[in-house]
Structure formats: C-alpha cells, structure tokens
Write a protein that holds these residues in place. Structure first.
Motif, PDB file in Angstrom:
ATOM      1  N   SER A   1       0.838  -1.192   0.000  1.00 39.00           N
ATOM      2  CA  SER A   1       0.000   0.000   0.000  1.00 39.00           C
ATOM      3  C   SER A   1       0.876   1.246   0.000  1.00 39.00           C
ATOM      4  CB  SER A   1      -0.899  -0.030   1.244  1.00 39.00           C
ATOM      5  OG  SER A   1      -1.753   1.073   1.200  1.00 39.00           O
TER       6      SER A   1
ATOM      7  N   LYS B   1       0.893   2.172  -7.032  1.00 40.75           N
ATOM      8  CA  LYS B   1       0.190   1.389  -8.054  1.00 40.75           C
ATOM      9  C   LYS B   1      -0.929   2.199  -8.719  1.00 40.75           C
ATOM     10  CE  LYS B   1      -1.088  -1.806  -5.105  1.00 40.75           C
ATOM     11  NZ  LYS B   1      -0.564  -1.257  -3.842  1.00 40.75           N
ATOM     12  N   SER B   2      -1.774   2.791  -7.867  1.00 44.94           N
ATOM     13  CA  SER B   2      -2.899   3.571  -8.419  1.00 44.94           C
ATOM     14  C   SER B   2      -2.391   4.755  -9.215  1.00 44.94           C
ATOM     15  CB  SER B   2      -3.810   4.063  -7.297  1.00 44.94           C
ATOM     16  OG  SER B   2      -4.414   2.958  -6.668  1.00 44.94           O
TER      17      SER B   2
ATOM     18  N   GLN C   1     -12.077  -0.075  -8.126  1.00 48.97           N
ATOM     19  CA  GLN C   1     -12.197  -0.859  -6.904  1.00 48.97           C
ATOM     20  C   GLN C   1     -13.563  -0.646  -6.251  1.00 48.97           C
ATOM     21  OE1 GLN C   1      -9.168  -0.062  -4.014  1.00 48.97           O
ATOM     22  NE2 GLN C   1      -9.969  -1.557  -2.565  1.00 48.97           N
TER      23      GLN C   1
ATOM     24  N   ASP D   1      -8.333  -1.332 -11.207  1.00 45.26           N
ATOM     25  CA  ASP D   1      -7.667  -1.065  -9.927  1.00 45.26           C
ATOM     26  C   ASP D   1      -8.373  -1.894  -8.858  1.00 45.26           C
ATOM     27  OD1 ASP D   1      -6.319  -0.091  -7.772  1.00 45.26           O
ATOM     28  OD2 ASP D   1      -6.535   2.036  -8.338  1.00 45.26           O
ATOM     29  N   GLU D   2      -7.722  -2.958  -8.460  1.00 50.01           N
ATOM     30  CA  GLU D   2      -8.274  -3.877  -7.459  1.00 50.01           C
ATOM     31  C   GLU D   2      -9.724  -4.257  -7.761  1.00 50.01           C
ATOM     32  OE1 GLU D   2      -6.907  -3.624  -3.691  1.00 50.01           O
ATOM     33  OE2 GLU D   2      -5.481  -1.998  -4.015  1.00 50.01           O
TER      34      GLU D   2
ATOM     35  N   THR E   1     -11.298  -6.857  -7.431  1.00 46.75           N
ATOM     36  CA  THR E   1     -11.986  -7.759  -6.508  1.00 46.75           C
ATOM     37  C   THR E   1     -11.713  -7.361  -5.075  1.00 46.75           C
ATOM     38  OG1 THR E   1     -10.094  -9.251  -6.518  1.00 46.75           O
ATOM     39  CG2 THR E   1     -11.827  -9.671  -8.119  1.00 46.75           C
ATOM     40  N   GLY E   2     -11.195  -6.154  -4.920  1.00 45.65           N
ATOM     41  CA  GLY E   2     -10.719  -5.718  -3.616  1.00 45.65           C
ATOM     42  C   GLY E   2     -11.745  -5.801  -2.501  1.00 45.65           C
TER      43      GLY E   2
ATOM     44  N   GLU F   1     -15.155 -13.208  -5.577  1.00 36.67           N
ATOM     45  CA  GLU F   1     -13.920 -12.839  -6.256  1.00 36.67           C
ATOM     46  C   GLU F   1     -13.583 -13.872  -7.325  1.00 36.67           C
ATOM     47  OE1 GLU F   1     -10.573 -12.077  -3.687  1.00 36.67           O
ATOM     48  OE2 GLU F   1      -9.211 -12.994  -5.120  1.00 36.67           O
TER      49      GLU F   1
ATOM     50  N   THR G   1      -3.439  -5.399  -7.975  1.00 36.93           N
ATOM     51  CA  THR G   1      -4.006  -6.254  -6.929  1.00 36.93           C
ATOM     52  C   THR G   1      -3.069  -6.396  -5.749  1.00 36.93           C
ATOM     53  OG1 THR G   1      -5.005  -8.389  -6.475  1.00 36.93           O
ATOM     54  CG2 THR G   1      -3.163  -8.381  -7.995  1.00 36.93           C
ATOM     55  N   HIS G   2      -3.683  -6.640  -4.627  1.00 36.00           N
ATOM     56  CA  HIS G   2      -2.948  -6.958  -3.400  1.00 36.00           C
ATOM     57  C   HIS G   2      -2.774  -8.462  -3.287  1.00 36.00           C
ATOM     58  CE1 HIS G   2      -2.837  -3.293  -1.291  1.00 36.00           C
ATOM     59  NE2 HIS G   2      -4.059  -3.274  -0.801  1.00 36.00           N
ATOM     60  N   ASP G   3      -3.670  -9.115  -4.005  1.00 39.02           N
ATOM     61  CA  ASP G   3      -4.062 -10.460  -3.681  1.00 39.02           C
ATOM     62  C   ASP G   3      -3.301 -11.465  -4.530  1.00 39.02           C
ATOM     63  OD1 ASP G   3      -5.499 -12.789  -3.346  1.00 39.02           O
ATOM     64  OD2 ASP G   3      -7.398 -11.704  -3.123  1.00 39.02           O
TER      65      ASP G   3
END
Ligand SMILES: Nc1ncnc2c1ncn2[C@@H]1O[C@H](COP(=O)(O)OP(=O)(O)OP(=O)(O)O)[C@@H](O)[C@H]1O
Ligand SMILES: [Mg+2]
Lengths: 429, 233
Positions: free
Chosen positions: B44, B48-49, B94, B170-171, B173-174, B181, B203-205
């Motif tokens: 974070s 990225k964004s 997101q 941007d994310e 499935t956040g 998801e 993604t973070h995921d």
C-alpha cells in the motif's frame, strides 16, 4: 464518434432537473417573476405609446400631408398650379387635393328648408385617391353636381314663419333623403347681404361620417372648375385664381408619407405632416421603453443569482457523476453543454410562464386601472390602453431572460468541465 | 501495446510557496503486450494507483513517455485523452463507481451514450451485455439494489460495452469475498481467452495475481528489478 446525441443530453438534463424538483421550481419561479416584472413594466411604455399615437392620428390621417406654401429665398408664397403639378409628379403621391373657401355667406335652399353652410371648391376628380370617401352616391362629374358633408342635413331648417327664433330654439330639421335632391346655393356679400351668385346643384354624393364624433362636416363641396366663375362675380383679386388656399397631398401609408414629406421639404415646401410628430414621439418612447426594460432587466439579473446558486449546487452535487463520466471518456464539451442547457431550460421555462403571467396582468390592468381612474376623477369613460405587450417585447424579454440564465450558468458549467477526475472519484490516495 | 519508459511523477503538497514534492513514481519502465493479463502488485502506498492514473491520462507524468498503440501520448489535451479512453479503454474501479441514479442497464449504456450511439443500437448491445455478465434479470435495479459482486459485474459490463482493446482495473476484486472474487476472476479470464482482451490490473491479492501471465512489482515507486517480468505461471 465522440459527441453525445442531443436527445441523450436532453434526457440527462431532464432527469437531473427532476431529481431536485423543489430547488429547480424555486429557481424557475424567480425567473418567472423577473421576466414577468420586466414585461409588465415595459408594457406600460408600449401601451402608452400606442394610446398617444392613436389619439394623435385621430386628428390627422397618416396618409395626408398638408402643404401650406413654398419658401422661395426666405419668402413665403402660397401654392400655385405649377407647384401642385410638380407635387403630383412625386413618386408615391396618389393624389393632390386643392381646396378654396368661397368668400361670402353661403345660403342653401332645399324646398322650404334653408341653411347656412360653408362652400369649398375642390378637385373632386382625384377624390378616389384621397381619404375623402363617400357614405352614399358618387363623385361629381359635371359642374352642377356636388357632394355634401355627412352632417349637412343638420344645417337645413324649416323657417318658422317670420318670427325670429329665440336663442337656442330651432325649427324642424330636414329629415328626408338628400341624395339626388336639387339645392339652390346663394352666395351673399358679407356686408350688404345682396346675392352675388346663385346656382342650382344636384347632390350626387354624401361624405362619410367622421370617425371623431366631435367633428361635424356640414360643408358642401363643389367642383374647382367653378372657381373662376364664382371668384369673378365675387370680385376677388385676380391673383387668387392662380393660387390655392389649401393643398393636401395623399399617399398610401406611413412609410410613403415619411418619404414624400422629406422630398417636399427638399423642394422647399412648407409642410405639416404627422410623421414628424410621430418621429419625435417615437424617439421619446424609444428612450422611455429602453429605460423601463433596463429597470426590468435588473429583476431578471436578481433572479439569475438564484440560477447561479442552483447550478453551482447542481455541479457540486453531481461532482461524482461528472467524475465518472470524465473517467470513462466523456467529451468535456458535452458536459459543459449539458449544464448550459440546464440553465437555459430554467430561463426558457421561467420566461414561458413569465410571458403568460404578464399577459394576464396586462389584461387585468387595462380593465382595472381605467375603472379606478374613472371613480377617482369622476370622469365618464377613460379609453386608454395602459399596458400593451407586442411580440417584440416578448422576444426582448425572453432573449434577456434566457441570455441572463445561460450567462449565469457559464461559470458553473466551466466548473463542471474542469472537475478533477481523481478528486471526484474520491479514490484512496 | 503499452510501452512505458522512464516515467517520473511527484505529488505536490502544501500551500503555494511552501510546497514539498513527494516523488511517487520513479524511473518506471515496462511493457504490456496484446492479449496479456498483467498484474501490478506492491505494498500500500507503493504507487500502483498513481501508475494506473498516469496510464489513464487522469494525471500527466513529470517526465518519461507513455506509448499506447505506438502513439506517444505526450502532450495529449484533456479532450484527446477523453476520446482515447472512450475508444480504447475499459475501466474497472475498486469501488465500482457506478452512478447511483442510473439503473444497471443505464450504467452499462453510459459509455455508448457518451460515444453518441443511437438509442436503438444501444438497446440491443446492453441487453446482450447484461446476459453475458449474468444480470439479465437485474437490468432495472439501481446500484443500491445490487450486491457488491453484482455491482462489480455491472461495472465490468460498462467497461466491456465499448469493445475496448485494453481494460485497466484497480483492485477489481478488492472489496469482494473470496467466492465472489473467484466468479469475477473467472469472468475476466474467460474474456481474455475468448476475446483476446488485454488486462492490466492492480491487486494486493496473490490469488488474483495467479491468473496473470506476468506480474510487475512496485516498491516505493520503483519497479523492483527482480520483480519485473517475474513469472507466475
Ligand atoms: N493526491 C495525492 N496527493 C499527495 N500525495 C498522494 C496523492 N495520492 C497519492 N499520494 C501519495 O502517493 C503515494 C502512492 O499512492 P498510490 O495511491 O499510488 O498508492 P497505491 O499503491 O495505489 O496504494 P493502495 O494499495 O493503498 O491503493 C502514497 O504515498 C500517497 O501518500
Ligand atoms: Mg491504490
């Protein structure tokens, strides 16, 4: 393709306006009131101008120009035959009427009826092209035929024996039909009362009733060809045969009147034309109306503050929506257009109802104000139009209202266009 | 398809005259090829964004170049960017970013309206799209009448309706549970396989990163050297 269909823009704007009905309604109401105020205020200028114009043209026809004489090297001369001929050649002149008053006392006799009248010698052949119209009969063709004024009948009385009439007392009026009757016209000398001239005429035409009830026409109109004959026996100076007492030029309408008046003046004729009076009045009223419209426009401008406020709030409220649309790739031009459209709508709807209301107010004012004035001044009937709303006033007021509305939408629209996508989407930093 | 070279970007904060600039993107270079699914990962605040915003034209880089379809986007005006986005990009956000006053149908229709397509033509393609994202029964629902997953499907529908060449997400499935998801990821993968749509998504995921052909890792605004072209499959 990168431009929204106009209909889609329209639908979106409609939807947005419906979303906040009360606020839009209040803004429209303010615009309506501003526009109605502007129109009603200015309508007084238009109304009074119309009323005054009407009263003026009651005194003189707008198709008539009176020519008194000619200015030659600073000296005033009565009009001659040559002058009349040259006037007759001016474009748009439909007729020139010359009139001469018969000097002396004119006595008319019809059977046992008798009366005093005024006799005018006039070129009756051109009467068709002038505003001398007949209620009955035709124009004279021979020199023993005459036309009488509409009220001539009332000058004829039945003498009551030898008894002198008491003041205010009259004998019986003539009540029959004058047309085709023969009258004996006697012209007497002012002092000696001896009859200088005597001739029998057939009445072939009767003039039209005057539109103004205070104006009576009891004259008799005979052909100008009799002028030499009559003036000679009356012992008038020879040069009077060459000149005219009275000349009036006739045209078809006010535009021609203006042009012919101008031309006559260039020819050094001394002219009285109503167009000059009207011109002066028009200049005054133009200034007066402009002043009223200006004051009325202030009300519209005050209303526009409301529009500005509404639009600014609308932009703020819709920031997210605009942000999304911009993020997806909306044409910034379309976004500006939609906001301008919205403020223009407020202007259009507001001025529509404004026009409607001002017609109602104007109509009511024209009924109520005279009633109030009549009771206050205790006069009989006040026939004045106070408020008039011609189409040009409506156009001016709508243009001002919609223009001002759009103008006040400009900044909010620009604000909407320059909304930052990222800020609007509130994306986490 | 997308070529990014030596990209720099700093945010400026503070009042005028007393500004400090925070470099967020530092000398970033990478490439995305047609038909790829590329994931951008990173902690974070790693930028990225910001990177995606640069690629979308929402902000302009301080230096460096972004080439899309061999076109240098340097000096594009706001209007040119808007047209570019509308013609070539699909966006999935997101937080969905649906317009609350529009129905699912109307939200999906919006890009077509912005394009100036006729009403009759729009009708059919939006209906087909609703079917494709499995929401043909929900066309008249407003966003607040839909679940999070359904809303994200609507936003995917909106992204796809213009047949974009690339989708920036941007994310995506956040804010969804893992089951939902998976459904969304399956849909995206299907679109990529069947229609050859290119995906660039943040993604973070790691689950999401798994569907990607390649993963780019950002660390404090820098493309981590070992992270670049780090193969996941
Ligand atoms: N509008 C802004 N003004 C100032 N600084 C900003 C702004 N937006 C982002 N930043 C800073 O830029 C850096 C990168 O932000 P960015 O949103 O790109 O991170 P991210 O990688 O998307 O994080 P996350 O995974 O939380 O979404 C952060 O340190 C943030 O503080
Ligand atoms: Mg982010």
């Amino acid at each position: 393709m990168f431009i929204m269909k106009l209909n889609d823009q329209f639908q979106m704007v409609k939807k947005n306006m419906k979303k906040n009905k009360l606020r839009v309604f209040m803004t429209v109401l303010a615009t309506t009131m501003g526009c109605a105020f502007l129109i009603v205020l200015a309508s007084i200028g238009f109304g009074l101008q119309g009323s005054i114009m009407e009263q003026m043209t009651e005194y003189q026809s707008i198709t008539e120009i009176r020519v008194h004489g000619k200015d030659i090297d600073g000296e005033f001369h009565p009009l001659t035959k040559e002058d009349v001929e040259s006037i007759n050649t001016i474009e748009d002149v439909t007729g020139v009427v010359t009139q001469d008053y018969v000097p002396g006392v004119v006595v008319t006799n019809l059977n046992e009826f008798e009366g005093y009248s005024q006799m005018l010698l006039r070129n009756l052949d051109s009467a068709e092209t002038t505003n001398f119209s007949l209620s009955e009969g035709r124009y004279p063709e021979k020199t023993n035929e005459i036309i009488v004024g509409y009220d001539f009948k009332e000058t004829l009385y039945e003498p009551i024996g030898d008894n002198e009439l008491e003041e205010g007392e009259t004998g019986n009026n003539f009540s029959g039909d004058l047309l085709n009757e023969t009258i004996l016209v006697q012209i007497k000398d002012y002092e000696s009362e001896s009859i200088l001239y005597e001739k029998e005429f057939v009445i072939v035409g009767i003039g039209k009733e005057s539109a103004r009830d205070w104006l009576n026409d009891g004259s008799i109109y005979a052909n100008i060809d009799l002028k030499e004959e009559i003036f000679t026996v009356m012992d008038e100076p020879k040069e009077r045969l060459e000149i005219y007492d009275n000349v009036s030029v006739h045209v078809m309408d006010i535009q021609q009147n203006e042009r012919v008046t101008k031309e006559l003046k260039e020819m050094n004729f001394a002219v009285y034309s109503i167009t000059e009076e009207i011109d002066r009045l028009n200049i005054f009223f133009a200034a007066f109306k402009a002043g009223l419209i200006f004051v009325g426009a202030v009300a519209v401008i005050i209303a526009s503050i409301g529009i500005f406020n509404t639009m600014t709030m609308a932009v703020t409220e819709r920031t997210h929506e605009i942000g999304v649309m911009k993020a997806l790739g909306a044409n910034p031009l379309n976004i500006r257009q939609m906001f301008l459209m919205e403020s223009a709508f407020i202007g259009v709807i507001g001025s529509f109802f404004g026009v409607l209301i001002s017609y109602i107010v104007s109509f009511a004012a024209n009924i109520i104000i005279p009633l109030i004035l009549e009771s206050v001044t205790e006069s009989t009937e006040i026939d004045i139009v106070f408020s008039a709303i011609p189409i040009e006033l409506v156009l001016i007021a709508v243009a001002i209202s919609v223009g001002v509305a759009m103008l006040s939408g400009f900044r909010p629209a620009a604000k909407a266009t320059s909304i930052n996508v990222l800020t609007a989407l509130r994306r986490e930093a | 398809m997308i070529k990014v070279k030596q990209l720099d970007y700093s945010y400026h904060i503070g009042k005028k005259g007393n500004q400090t600039s925070i470099p967020v993107i530092k000398k970033v270079s990478f490439e995305v090829k047609k038909g790829e699914i590329v994931a951008i990962v990173g902690r974070s605040g790693s930028g990225k964004s910001t990177l995606l915003n640069l690629l979308s034209g929402y902000i302009s880089p301080d230096s460096g170049t972004i080439e899309i379809f061999e076109q240098n986007t340097d000096g594009y005006t706001e209007k040119e960017w808007a047209k570019f986005r509308l013609d070539h990009f699909g966006f999935i956000f997101q937080s969905y970013e649906l317009i609350p006053s529009l129905t699912a149908f109307e939200n999906i229709e919006l890009p077509l309206i912005l394009k100036g397509m006729k009403r009759g033509e729009r009708q059919q393609s939006v209906e087909a799209m609703l079917k494709r994202i499995g929401l043909d029964q929900h066309g008249f629902h407003y966003p607040n009448e839909l679940s999070g997953g359904q809303q994200q499907r609507v936003s995917i529908g909106r992204a796809l309706i213009t047949n974009p060449t690339i989708i920036l997400a941007d994310e995506p499935t956040g804010s969804l549970d893992s089951e939902t998801e998976q459904g969304i990821l399956d849909l995206l993968q299907e679109l990529n396989e069947k229609e050859g749509i290119t995906f660039l998504m943040i993604t973070h995921d790691m689950e999401v990163a798994k569907v990607a052909d390649r993963t780019l890792a950002l660390h404090d605004g820098e493309m981590e050297e070992r992270g670049v072209y780090y193969e996941t499959k």
